[in-house]
Design a protein around this motif. Sequence first.
Motif, PDB file in Angstrom:
ATOM      1  N   GLY A  47      11.598 -19.228  46.117  1.00 48.41           N
ATOM      2  CA  GLY A  47      12.189 -20.142  45.149  1.00 48.41           C
ATOM      3  C   GLY A  47      13.484 -19.618  44.567  1.00 48.41           C
ATOM      4  O   GLY A  47      14.483 -20.324  44.485  1.00 48.41           O
ATOM      5  N   SER A  48      13.498 -18.374  44.153  1.00 53.08           N
ATOM      6  CA  SER A  48      14.714 -17.774  43.582  1.00 53.08           C
ATOM      7  C   SER A  48      14.679 -16.269  43.830  1.00 53.08           C
ATOM      8  O   SER A  48      13.622 -15.677  43.995  1.00 53.08           O
ATOM      9  CB  SER A  48      14.813 -18.074  42.088  1.00 53.08           C
ATOM     10  N   THR A  49      15.870 -15.665  43.856  1.00 55.30           N
ATOM     11  CA  THR A  49      15.962 -14.237  44.177  1.00 55.30           C
ATOM     12  C   THR A  49      16.866 -13.512  43.198  1.00 55.30           C
ATOM     13  O   THR A  49      17.710 -14.109  42.531  1.00 55.30           O
ATOM     14  CB  THR A  49      16.527 -14.023  45.596  1.00 55.30           C
ATOM     15  N   PHE A  50      16.643 -12.202  43.126  1.00 53.15           N
ATOM     16  CA  PHE A  50      17.556 -11.269  42.464  1.00 53.15           C
ATOM     17  C   PHE A  50      18.218 -10.494  43.579  1.00 53.15           C
ATOM     18  O   PHE A  50      17.522  -9.919  44.428  1.00 53.15           O
ATOM     19  CB  PHE A  50      16.821 -10.272  41.568  1.00 53.15           C
ATOM     20  N   GLY A  51      19.518 -10.445  43.618  1.00 53.45           N
ATOM     21  CA  GLY A  51      20.197  -9.688  44.662  1.00 53.45           C
ATOM     22  C   GLY A  51      19.873 -10.236  46.033  1.00 53.45           C
ATOM     23  O   GLY A  51      19.643 -11.419  46.209  1.00 53.45           O
ATOM     24  N   SER A  52      19.794  -9.350  47.013  1.00 51.10           N
ATOM     25  CA  SER A  52      19.608  -9.823  48.385  1.00 51.10           C
ATOM     26  C   SER A  52      18.155  -9.875  48.832  1.00 51.10           C
ATOM     27  O   SER A  52      17.811 -10.661  49.687  1.00 51.10           O
ATOM     28  CB  SER A  52      20.400  -8.934  49.340  1.00 51.10           C
ATOM     29  N   GLU A  54      15.030  -9.401  46.606  1.00 50.81           N
ATOM     30  CA  GLU A  54      13.977  -9.396  45.595  1.00 50.81           C
ATOM     31  C   GLU A  54      13.734 -10.828  45.112  1.00 50.81           C
ATOM     32  O   GLU A  54      14.640 -11.468  44.583  1.00 50.81           O
ATOM     33  CB  GLU A  54      14.377  -8.525  44.395  1.00 50.81           C
ATOM     34  N   ALA A  55      12.511 -11.313  45.288  1.00 50.66           N
ATOM     35  CA  ALA A  55      12.174 -12.674  44.858  1.00 50.66           C
ATOM     36  C   ALA A  55      11.648 -12.655  43.435  1.00 50.66           C
ATOM     37  O   ALA A  55      10.771 -11.872  43.089  1.00 50.66           O
ATOM     38  CB  ALA A  55      11.143 -13.284  45.785  1.00 50.66           C
ATOM     39  N   SER A  56      12.196 -13.529  42.617  1.00 53.70           N
ATOM     40  CA  SER A  56      11.671 -13.725  41.266  1.00 53.70           C
ATOM     41  C   SER A  56      10.825 -14.990  41.211  1.00 53.70           C
ATOM     42  O   SER A  56      10.216 -15.300  40.197  1.00 53.70           O
ATOM     43  CB  SER A  56      12.808 -13.812  40.252  1.00 53.70           C
ATOM     44  N   GLY A  57      10.790 -15.714  42.319  1.00 49.71           N
ATOM     45  CA  GLY A  57       9.969 -16.916  42.402  1.00 49.71           C
ATOM     46  C   GLY A  57       9.629 -17.258  43.826  1.00 49.71           C
ATOM     47  O   GLY A  57      10.474 -17.193  44.716  1.00 49.71           O
ATOM     48  N   LEU A  58       8.373 -17.560  44.050  1.00 44.78           N
ATOM     49  CA  LEU A  58       7.897 -18.022  45.348  1.00 44.78           C
ATOM     50  C   LEU A  58       7.238 -19.375  45.135  1.00 44.78           C
ATOM     51  O   LEU A  58       6.713 -19.647  44.055  1.00 44.78           O
ATOM     52  CB  LEU A  58       6.910 -17.021  45.948  1.00 44.78           C
ATOM     53  N   ARG A  59       7.263 -20.206  46.153  1.00 40.13           N
ATOM     54  CA  ARG A  59       6.809 -21.583  45.985  1.00 40.13           C
ATOM     55  C   ARG A  59       5.847 -21.973  47.108  1.00 40.13           C
ATOM     56  O   ARG A  59       6.127 -21.776  48.278  1.00 40.13           O
ATOM     57  CB  ARG A  59       8.030 -22.494  46.019  1.00 40.13           C
ATOM     58  N   VAL A  60       4.721 -22.553  46.696  1.00 41.13           N
ATOM     59  CA  VAL A  60       3.773 -23.154  47.630  1.00 41.13           C
ATOM     60  C   VAL A  60       3.854 -24.662  47.425  1.00 41.13           C
ATOM     61  O   VAL A  60       3.791 -25.146  46.297  1.00 41.13           O
ATOM     62  CB  VAL A  60       2.325 -22.688  47.367  1.00 41.13           C
ATOM     63  N   SER A  61       4.015 -25.396  48.515  1.00 40.62           N
ATOM     64  CA  SER A  61       4.046 -26.855  48.447  1.00 40.62           C
ATOM     65  C   SER A  61       2.994 -27.427  49.383  1.00 40.62           C
ATOM     66  O   SER A  61       2.834 -26.960  50.507  1.00 40.62           O
ATOM     67  CB  SER A  61       5.420 -27.392  48.851  1.00 40.62           C
ATOM     68  N   VAL A  62       2.282 -28.431  48.894  1.00 38.06           N
ATOM     69  CA  VAL A  62       1.305 -29.151  49.703  1.00 38.06           C
ATOM     70  C   VAL A  62       1.768 -30.596  49.757  1.00 38.06           C
ATOM     71  O   VAL A  62       1.984 -31.219  48.719  1.00 38.06           O
ATOM     72  CB  VAL A  62      -0.116 -29.066  49.111  1.00 38.06           C
ATOM     73  N   ARG A  63       1.939 -31.119  50.966  1.00 41.19           N
ATOM     74  CA  ARG A  63       2.445 -32.470  51.144  1.00 41.19           C
ATOM     75  C   ARG A  63       1.382 -33.352  51.773  1.00 41.19           C
ATOM     76  O   ARG A  63       0.769 -32.988  52.774  1.00 41.19           O
ATOM     77  CB  ARG A  63       3.680 -32.471  52.038  1.00 41.19           C
ATOM     78  N   ASN A  64       1.179 -34.514  51.174  1.00 42.27           N
ATOM     79  CA  ASN A  64       0.311 -35.532  51.756  1.00 42.27           C
ATOM     80  C   ASN A  64       1.185 -36.373  52.685  1.00 42.27           C
ATOM     81  O   ASN A  64       1.880 -37.276  52.255  1.00 42.27           O
ATOM     82  CB  ASN A  64      -0.322 -36.393  50.667  1.00 42.27           C
ATOM     83  N   GLY A  65       1.155 -36.062  53.967  1.00 44.91           N
ATOM     84  CA  GLY A  65       1.983 -36.754  54.941  1.00 44.91           C
ATOM     85  C   GLY A  65       1.348 -38.007  55.515  1.00 44.91           C
ATOM     86  O   GLY A  65       1.899 -38.596  56.443  1.00 44.91           O
TER      87      GLY A  65
END
Length: 156
Positions: A47-52, A54-65
Amino acid sequence: MGFAVIAFRSEEQSRRDLERRLLSTRREQDKQDLAEAEQVTISFSVGSTFGSGEASGLRVSVRNGTSSTDVFKLSGSHDDFGTIGYKHALTPGDTYTQNFLFGHMNAARPDTVPVPVGPARQEWLDDHLDKIEITFELRDKRWLRRGGRPAEEVTN
């Protein structure tokens, strides 16, 4: 007596034919239900990073297709980062997203998460996708899905 035997055999044949048709219909419905459950998909991203790296946010998405079927009682977890939450209903075409935040005071973890750069990044994301498990209801059946693996009907 001969007439009774003929009538009995005829009834038995009709009953067997009906059972075969019902079984065939049930199998077809099970195939359709599985095909729809397969359209409930999971993705994992940074989702978002610090520098090159380091993640400050990770995202899980579930889609009803699915095109016309609601998904109910969606919940899940990531093996390393915890619960994904709960969504009572996810309508066709909608996505439920859970963000995991890191590296600040109110985050689930105080430290950022190292994320590989370059070609290793996609492999890292795929490995984390396999650590996600969801359960949901679709057409009055309970389903389980882990990462990109096929959906499985959960029987009690």
